[in-house]
Design a protein around this motif. Structure first.
Motif, short mmCIF file in Angstrom:
data_model
loop_
_atom_site.label_atom_id
_atom_site.label_comp_id
_atom_site.label_asym_id
_atom_site.label_seq_id
_atom_site.Cartn_x
_atom_site.Cartn_y
_atom_site.Cartn_z
N ALA A 1 0.85 -1.19 0.00
CA ALA A 1 0.00 0.00 0.00
C ALA A 1 0.89 1.24 0.00
CB ALA A 1 -0.90 0.01 1.22
N LEU A 2 0.43 2.27 -0.69
CA LEU A 2 1.23 3.49 -0.81
C LEU A 2 0.84 4.49 0.26
CD1 LEU A 2 1.25 3.73 -4.69
CD2 LEU A 2 2.97 2.74 -3.18
N THR A 3 1.16 4.14 1.50
CA THR A 3 0.91 5.01 2.65
C THR A 3 2.23 5.22 3.38
OG1 THR A 3 0.52 3.18 4.18
CG2 THR A 3 -1.39 3.98 2.94
N ALA A 4 2.25 6.17 4.32
CA ALA A 4 3.48 6.44 5.07
C ALA A 4 3.90 5.25 5.92
CB ALA A 4 3.31 7.67 5.95
N LEU A 5 2.94 4.42 6.28
CA LEU A 5 3.26 3.26 7.09
C LEU A 5 4.06 2.22 6.32
CD1 LEU A 5 2.89 1.75 9.75
CD2 LEU A 5 0.71 0.90 8.89
N THR A 6 3.79 2.08 5.05
CA THR A 6 4.41 1.00 4.27
C THR A 6 5.91 1.17 4.07
OG1 THR A 6 2.28 0.82 3.17
CG2 THR A 6 4.06 -0.47 2.27
N PRO A 7 6.42 2.36 3.67
CA PRO A 7 7.88 2.46 3.56
C PRO A 7 8.56 2.21 4.91
CG PRO A 7 6.84 4.39 2.58
CD PRO A 7 5.76 3.57 3.23
N ALA A 8 7.91 2.63 5.99
CA ALA A 8 8.48 2.40 7.31
C ALA A 8 8.54 0.89 7.60
CB ALA A 8 7.65 3.11 8.38
N ALA A 9 7.46 0.18 7.29
CA ALA A 9 7.45 -1.27 7.50
C ALA A 9 8.50 -1.95 6.64
CB ALA A 9 6.06 -1.83 7.20
N GLU A 10 8.59 -1.54 5.39
CA GLU A 10 9.58 -2.11 4.47
C GLU A 10 11.01 -1.85 4.95
OE1 GLU A 10 9.71 -3.90 1.42
OE2 GLU A 10 7.67 -4.38 2.03
N ALA A 11 11.23 -0.68 5.56
CA ALA A 11 12.57 -0.32 6.02
C ALA A 11 12.86 -0.82 7.43
CB ALA A 11 12.73 1.20 5.98
#
Length: 86
Positions: free
Chosen positions: A28-38
């Motif tokens: 999902a393209l939300t602020a939470l997703t890059p954080a989870a991925e990183a």
């Protein structure tokens, strides 16, 4: 330095998400997703690395994609407007 490591991981996560190859999230393209991925907490991205968060959303919009959160808000607004008396 930990911030350099975080930034490197967040940038790599953004690249994976935009390429459509996220191995550790739903994509999902939300602020939470890059954080989870990183593998960082959301507030690390949204409060410590706001420039990367902004860069992510700019790239999403440049690709013509609308984040899921924005799509949901637009749908809610449309429904609310249709429910208003004329």
């Amino acid at each position: 330095m930990i911030n350099d490591h975080e930034r490197k991981n967040i940038r790599a996560a953004i690249d994976r998400l935009l390429a459509g190859t996220p191995p550790w999230s739903d994509g999902a393209l939300t602020a939470l997703t890059p954080a989870a991925e990183a593998d960082v907490k959301r507030h690390v991205l949204t409060h410590r690395h706001t420039d990367l968060k902004d860069e992510f959303y700019t790239k999403v919009r440049t690709q013509g994609r609308v984040p899921d959160s924005e799509r949901k808000l637009r749908a809610e607004l449309k429904k609310t407007r249709s429910d208003w008396p004329s």
